[in-house]
Enzyme design. Structure first.
Site, short mmCIF file in Angstrom:
data_model
loop_
_atom_site.label_atom_id
_atom_site.label_comp_id
_atom_site.label_asym_id
_atom_site.label_seq_id
_atom_site.Cartn_x
_atom_site.Cartn_y
_atom_site.Cartn_z
N ASP A 64 78.21 35.65 91.28
CA ASP A 64 77.50 36.02 92.50
C ASP A 64 78.52 36.13 93.63
O ASP A 64 79.68 35.75 93.46
CB ASP A 64 76.37 35.04 92.84
CG ASP A 64 76.82 33.58 92.91
OD1 ASP A 64 78.00 33.31 92.64
OD2 ASP A 64 75.99 32.72 93.23
N TYR A 66 80.86 35.83 97.04
CA TYR A 66 81.43 34.72 97.83
C TYR A 66 80.41 34.31 98.88
O TYR A 66 79.70 35.14 99.44
CB TYR A 66 82.71 35.16 98.51
CG TYR A 66 83.84 35.50 97.57
CD1 TYR A 66 84.34 34.57 96.67
CD2 TYR A 66 84.44 36.77 97.61
CE1 TYR A 66 85.39 34.88 95.81
CE2 TYR A 66 85.50 37.09 96.76
CZ TYR A 66 85.96 36.13 95.87
OH TYR A 66 87.01 36.45 95.03
N PHE A 77 84.71 39.84 93.36
CA PHE A 77 86.04 39.25 93.50
C PHE A 77 86.81 39.76 94.72
O PHE A 77 87.85 39.18 95.07
CB PHE A 77 86.89 39.45 92.24
CG PHE A 77 86.38 38.72 91.04
CD1 PHE A 77 86.47 37.35 90.95
CD2 PHE A 77 85.77 39.41 90.00
CE1 PHE A 77 85.99 36.66 89.84
CE2 PHE A 77 85.28 38.74 88.88
CZ PHE A 77 85.40 37.36 88.81
N HIS A 210 87.21 32.17 83.46
CA HIS A 210 87.10 32.63 84.84
C HIS A 210 88.42 32.40 85.57
O HIS A 210 89.13 31.42 85.29
CB HIS A 210 85.97 31.86 85.53
CG HIS A 210 85.52 32.47 86.81
ND1 HIS A 210 86.16 32.24 88.01
CD2 HIS A 210 84.48 33.30 87.10
CE1 HIS A 210 85.53 32.90 88.97
NE2 HIS A 210 84.52 33.56 88.45
#
Length: 245
Positions: A64, A66, A77, A210
């Site tokens: 999801d 930031y 990202f 991740h």
């Protein structure tokens, strides 16, 4: 009804009136009215706006957005170039330099190319990727301020699953880069969509931990995601991604 402004409009035309999206829209209206939600409402679908369906060569799947002020811009990202980079993005750029020798901010002499950018992507750190065929897609497209994961389970997953399905059903080979457990869980969805559209597996799926510092040490570094993507695309007669930033 949402207007993306490119060929995603035709592909997603049937989604906006479905019961799950009607409920999601009501939920979002309340959330934006009563609190602070990221990204700004006008930026929710920026990943789709910047990377048309027909242009997608690779998908980088996030979780999801930031959830701190000024960071989210609708591209997984990525943050605006004038923001302090989150640790996950720092690690992505470290891996990019290790893999291809590309350093963020280094003068590359790159031509703009791709679809024309809009104001919300002019200064996105990863905007050049999006403009050159990399769909920077989160599985959930909004989040409450300071509350990671707060909009999960309200319908976004069904919407983004449909986006992933539509891409996986495409005949042209492409690459799905799945970082983290949430993204990795989409592997079966991708494989199932491929089978439904033909017997041959066409796409490359790359899974890894991740890039967050909490998990990157488990094997994110050294994955060579960018060069592997381009080797696969070139082997299948598809123009490689220009990963320069």
């Amino acid at each position: 009804m949402v207007i993306i402004g490119n060929d995603w409009d035709e592909r997603l035309a049937g989604e906006w009136d479905k019961p799950y999206y009607t409920k999601l829209r009501s939920f979002l209206a309340r959330e934006y009215r009563e609190g602070t939600v990221y990204p700004p409402a006008d930026d929710i679908f920026n990943a789709l706006r910047l990377t048309p369906y027909a242009d997608v060569r690779a998908v980088i799947l996030g979780q999801d957005p930031y959830h701190e002020p000024g960071q989210a811009q609708g591209l997984a990202f990525s943050v605006p170039a004038d923001m302090v980079m989150p640790p996950s993005l720092v690690n992505i750029l470290k891996e990019l330099e290790s893999d291809l020798g590309i350093r963020y901010g280094q003068e590359q002499g790159r031509e703009s190319g791709g679809p024309s950018s809009a104001h919300w992507a002019e200064n996105a750190v990863l905007g050049p990727w999006a403009r050159h065929g990399v769909l920077l897609l989160n599985t959930v497209l909004t989040v409450r301020a300071h509350q990671a994961g707060s909009h999960r389970g309200h319908g976004w997953e069904q919407f983004t699953d449909r986006v992933i399905e539509l891409l996986a059903m495409r005949e042209q080979p492409m690459v799905f880069i799945l970082w983290g457990a949430n993204a990795g869980a989409k592997r079966e969805l991708i494989l199932k969509a491929q089978v439904s559209s033909g017997p041959e597996r066409r796409h490359l799926i790359i899974q890894a931990p991740h890039p967050s510092p909490l998990s990157a040490y488990r094997g994110f570094f050294g994955g060579r995601y960018f060069s592997r993507t381009n080797y696969f695309l070139e082997d299948n007669g598809v123009e490689p991604v220009d990963w320069r930033l």
